[in-house]
Write an enzyme that holds these catalytic residues in place. Structure first.
Site, PDB file in Angstrom:
ATOM      1  CB  CYS A 168      59.673 -91.210  25.775  1.00  0.00           C
ATOM      2  SG  CYS A 168      59.975 -92.750  26.575  1.00  0.00           S
TER       3      CYS A 168
ATOM      4  N   GLY B 136      46.384-102.188  30.934  1.00  0.00           N
ATOM      5  CA  GLY B 136      45.328-100.858  30.806  1.00  0.00           C
ATOM      6  C   GLY B 136      43.821-101.082  31.603  1.00  0.00           C
TER       7      GLY B 136
ATOM      8  CB  VAL C 155      47.715 -99.786  26.091  1.00  0.00           C
ATOM      9  CG1 VAL C 155      46.885-100.606  24.948  1.00  0.00           C
ATOM     10  CG2 VAL C 155      46.627 -99.567  27.144  1.00  0.00           C
TER      11      VAL C 155
ATOM     12  N   GLY D 244      48.905-101.150  36.725  1.00  0.00           N
ATOM     13  CA  GLY D 244      49.298 -99.805  36.799  1.00  0.00           C
ATOM     14  C   GLY D 244      48.639 -99.054  37.947  1.00  0.00           C
TER      15      GLY D 244
ATOM     16  CE  LYS E   9      58.593 -91.992  35.780  1.00  0.00           C
ATOM     17  NZ  LYS E   9      57.201 -91.867  35.296  1.00  0.00           N
TER      18      LYS E   9
ATOM     19  CG  ASN F  34      59.645 -98.359  31.046  1.00  0.00           C
ATOM     20  OD1 ASN F  34      60.187 -97.293  30.796  1.00  0.00           O
ATOM     21  ND2 ASN F  34      58.816 -99.084  30.617  1.00  0.00           N
TER      22      ASN F  34
ATOM     23  CB  SER G  86      56.932 -98.602  33.638  1.00  0.00           C
ATOM     24  OG  SER G  86      57.726 -97.534  33.784  1.00  0.00           O
TER      25      SER G  86
END
Ligand code: FAD
Ligand code: FAD
Ligand code: FMN
Ligand code: FMN
Ligand code: FES
Ligand code: FES
EC number: 1.3.-.-
Lengths: 237, 310, 310, 237
Positions: free
Chosen positions: B139, B252, B200, B274, B45, B99, B21
């Protein structure tokens, strides 16, 4: 859109901190568009956004100023080395009708050579704070080149005589140009630099807030109509 | 590519490679670069019930082998996503994971409900819909002054419970490495009926502009991702896989096929890529093949053979 | 070098640059490479009441911009340190900080008492002794099967209390970034009478040897240090300096004068250099000068002027 | 002890994976000692331990096998490039009295050229699993060079005819040599490789457990009397 591993043709040092990097191949692009460049593996992490300086059927040229680690690595490339290019990305300067002034300040002159080539009825203004560079290539291409070292190149432009003004340079210069053209008929477009991770609109790292809301500098920009740009906010960074 | 086929919470994956995401937008720009059937899936996203304009100021900063970001969850809002982006995404030949973000229980619930409704509607219209929901429980909390939300098990439990009750999609909960007790939160997710956890998210981190004498980022802290964090992320994924029985999606700093294999050996059911997308925008075009080649070299005939072996 | 002079828990430092525990041995080998009066001080390798032979198997593993280690607190034990190493160290023209480890309250207490006694004896003999004690509260806990000790506020409080009662040296408590609630532990240290805190120790991390299909390190996890962790360490130091009034010694990935200035601006009273010593064994010979040059460039006349400015 | 920024004289590729790197300067050292090398800034993090291959009054030479990132970077150096060297570190082979055999396996031959130079009454045995390399330089120096490709070089050594045997090579080779010499009068010394962060005894990364307790391979070693070494433990890693 293209992704290419390509070969360096030449790398010329123009001043202590400016170099011209030519890469072999048949690339695409419009004036004001950019490529993401890297000549390293994993460090630094991101590729570097660099404007098209010149484009022929056999090579693409970039005009680059030494800034940090990334541009330092690009500056060390020599003929035969490999570079990875992604692009062309972004929206460049709109196709002009009428008289157009191409106004560059310092490193901001980079995208204007290819612009001058594609927009033959333009007049070119190049401003430098120190030693001028690359001016000869503009002159070779174009009769109408005004350049100046020190002071502000803006004073040399008759702002009322242009229908469109395309500018690239330090933010304060572009903000001042915006003020000076506010009362004129000329439409001003500016090229905005933001840090970019992806170059294709998937990271939201390069968002700028323009009059019409959030836009990605990498896909909607880097060229924006000046009246939409909030220079005060950008200058605050 | 049989040896790569995986499964995640009942969803079949062509391979275990998902795009994380916030590092793949809504996937369509990348579909112009390479065919997305090279991927197990893509995560959107982060989306919130109402649009967000994200953070002002600098949003990105490179660090040694890492990337800090402070995007601030800029997104068009779930309604616009559902009406414009989702349709385009369903034309891609890969799994779709939505997400979901939020900064209050209410916002999460509202977002989950909108997604649920739209997905049901699409189904009844005979249209393809999202395959999984990934709930991001860390968030920025707008109410509590930019703090992160969902870092304690108590807060997290509430969010997971509400979303679980609202959605019929398979539910992954995405965990933050900044949580006080990651393993406890993962166990809690399992108890609350999550179908899997993913981890993570980014590490809370800081960079100071010594010239300006202030933080590089307006909000002070930002999130660190990339190869720098991989060793810590791998440890966390390993710890969590030993504690829960639901599948764990590991991520990660993954930047090679060999990194992927490490996460699988640590027990991950699948992985997400990512920041590596920004190091190599074509990453997804070749990673699955590279993984297969590496497995051949190492004499591994299926991921199942080595999953959780360490 | 007046602009660099600092103070730490009542101890005057020539400059804020200390060498971190475990990355500088007992300092004497480096004294053959450059004069140690370039440094504010040196911290000894972690010492325990009884000698330890450390971990078997691989002890080091490089990661992108990071280093993992699993030394396992190999050390000659406090008695041998006091009888042989300390004397040599006191001949060095820099401050000496003894790093104390342990894996039970009893072991910590015993170690602190030995150091206390020896230092008193040296004083009464008119000899120089150690200047500070750094208490490392996140050592491997042998009793509880290799787990880390001192990660929760409860355990940590006990250790700090006992050592505070035992030692008359100024006391720094070295905090682990793996603690559940770092800020709360720092506050607890202040309450218990510590003269300062230092952070961060290494991050618990993992590396898998995909060929051997097992962890690179025999004990499974190991500690991550180096530039990779700097952004997270800086955030933690910033958080802690805002929460306590005692001085904070910052460390984690520092590898330049500009990194040092970031930690000072985040509020650190002094900094420690660890892994960077392995990237540049001569680091300590020039860092203070580089810091001074950088301060001049940035128009900073003393560290005090910018300490905690962010 | 020295820390030096020095200049590459030459870098020769001997096989696909072995190269000989010569560096200008007047360096110190004894046979079996090593230097920590780096030719990069911050990545990879650590310097690489490399044995002295040869030493003259004007240059030092290293014989290096491509292994991972660090040796790859070293292999790319060319004349004029800068390298950072720290050293000489460690304890090398003891000064022999009597007959000495220098036994190298694969890359383990590296420290034996300088040893052969300093120990003129030695006999050299070089074993290779694949293509031999660098043999000519040993032969140029020394009449007594036996080399072999495939099989085990140990079979070529009359173990009873030496007072001392200095060995460097793969652990299984050294362990086998230990077994074969257990009943002979020869004293066996072996050079042990461990990962090293500092090279000077401050990180405890290179500890090996020998009969007399823990010792640092970087300061007490890398050469140890074979009877003190627990080969089984080392082989387990
Ligand atoms: C669309 C666009 C076109 C550009 N065209 C040119 C050009 O033709 N010639 C030229 O010399 N420069 C150009 N730049 C600026 C150039 O991208 C930066 O100077 C370069 O990224 C600096 O990288 P560095 O590693 O040398 O510096 P560092 O400061 O070490 O870079 C740190 C990070 O900040 C980013 N960054 C730093 N400065 C800028 C900047 N001004 N704009 C965007 N990102 C930045 C880097 O990409 C990197 O991620 C352009 C920028 C953009 C956005
Ligand atoms: C005292 C000593 C002398 C040596 N002399 C030579 C020599 O003359 N010629 C030669 O080719 N090699 C020699 N080696 C081995 C050489 O140091 C390694 O091959 C090299 O460090 C590998 O680095 P890399 O980045 O290419 O490999 P990588 O595998 O990427 O390295 C990863 C990490 O492991 C370490 N490492 C990997 N292999 C070894 C090893 N065998 N020994 C120690 N550390 C290792 C590296 O230093 C690095 O920290 C010597 C080793 C030691 C300890
Ligand atoms: C620019 C950027 C934006 C991100 N946005 C989101 C997001 O919206 N929602 C989310 O759950 N994670 C987000 N993340 C976190 C990533 O999905 C991923 O968890 C994290 O970056 C660690 O993986 P990596 O090291 O492979 O990047 C974002 C990461 C980056 C770098
Ligand atoms: C090889 C090694 C050994 C260490 N040993 C100790 C120790 O004995 N005691 C301790 O408190 N910290 C120890 N540390 C942690 C460092 O002192 C420091 O807290 C950590 O490495 C983070 O700083 P850095 O990133 O600058 O290295 C060790 C670190 C390394 C790399
Ligand atoms: S650079 Fe990623 S969205 Fe523009
Ligand atoms: S390499 Fe650091 S102690 Fe030997």
């Amino acid at each position: 859109m293209l992704t290419l591993m390509a070969t360096v043709l030449s790398n010329e040092r123009l001043t202590a901190s400016v170099f011209r990097l030519a890469i072999e191949g048949s690339f695409h692009g419009e004036p004001g568009q950019f490529y993401m460049l890297r000549s390293w593996d994993k460090s630094p992490l991101l590729s570097r956004p660099i404007s098209i300086h010149d484009l022929t059927s056999t090579a693409i040229t970039f005009l680059i100023r030494l800034h940090g680690e990334g541009t330092r690595l690009l500056s060390r490339l020599t003929s035969g080395d490999q570079v990875t290019l992604y692009g062309p990305y972004g929206n460049g300067f709109p196709k002009p009708g009428g008289n157009v002034a191409l106004v560059g300040g310092g490193m901001g002159i980079a995208p204007l050579l290819f612009s001058a080539k594609r927009f033959p009825f333009s007049k070119v203004f190049l401003g430098f704070s120190g030693e001028p560079f690359a001016v000869a290539s503009y002159q070779a291409l174009h009769g109408d080149v005004v350049f100046q070292s020190g002071g502000t190149i803006l004073d040399a432009i008759d702002l009322n005589s242009f229908d469109k003004i395309y500018a690239c340079g330090p933010l304060p210069m572009m903000a001042e140009l915006r003020r000076r053209t506010a009362e004129t008929a000329a439409q001003l477009y500016v090229s905005i630099e933001k840090r970019m991770a992806c170059g294709i609109g998937i990271c939201n790292g390069c968002t700028i807030n323009v009059g019409t809301g959030n836009h990605k500098a990498c896909t909607v920009g880097p060229v924006f109509p000046a009246e939409e740009v909030d220079f005060d906010e950008l200058l605050e960074l | 590519m049989n040896c790569l086929s995986s499964e995640l919470a009942g969803v079949k994956l062509r391979n275990p490679i998902l795009m994380a995401s916030g590092t793949f937008g809504f996937a369509t720009p990348v579909a112009k670069l390479y065919p997305l059937d090279k991927l197990g899936g893509v995560v959107t996203k982060g989306l919130t019930a109402t649009p967000r304009s994200g953070n002002k100021g600098t949003r990105l900063c490179e660090t040694p082998s890492g990337l800090m970001n402070s995007i601030g969850l800029e997104n068009p809002g779930i309604p616009r996503f559902l009406s414009s982006e989702l349709d385009e995404m369903t034309r891609l030949d890969t799994n779709i994971i939505i997400n979901l973000g939020g900064s209050s229980i209410q916002e999460y619930e509202k977002g989950a409900a909108m997604i649920e409704e739209a997905c049901k509607q699409r189904k009844s219209d005979g249209k393809r819909s999202a395959d999984l929901l990934e709930l991001n429980i860390s968030c920025p909390n707008v109410k509590e002054g930019g703090m992160l939300f969902g870092l304690t098990a108590g807060q997290a439990r509430e969010v997971v419970r509400v979303v679980r009750q609202t959605t019929s999609l398979p539910l992954l909960v995405k965990l933050s490495p900044n949580a006080q007790d990651l393993v406890r939160i993962a166990e809690m997710c399992e108890t609350e009926g999550a179908d899997g956890v993913s981890l993570v998210n980014t590490f809370q981190a800081m960079a100071i502009d010594i010239h300006a004498r202030k933080s590089v980022f307006r909000h002070g802290y930002a999130g660190l991702s990339g190869p720098a964090i991989k060793p810590i992320a791998l440890r966390m994924v390993h710890q969590v896989t030993k504690a829960v029985t639901i599948p764990v999606v590991g991520m990660g700093g993954i930047s090679s096929a060999s990194d992927i294999l490490e996460f699988i050996m640590a027990g991950a059911a699948a992985v997400q890529i990512g920041t590596y997308n920004f190091m190599n925008i074509m990453a997804g075009a070749s990673l699955a093949d590279e993984l297969q080649t590496l497995m051949k070299q190492e004499g591994i005939s299926s991921l199942q053979e080595v999953r959780g072996i360490v």
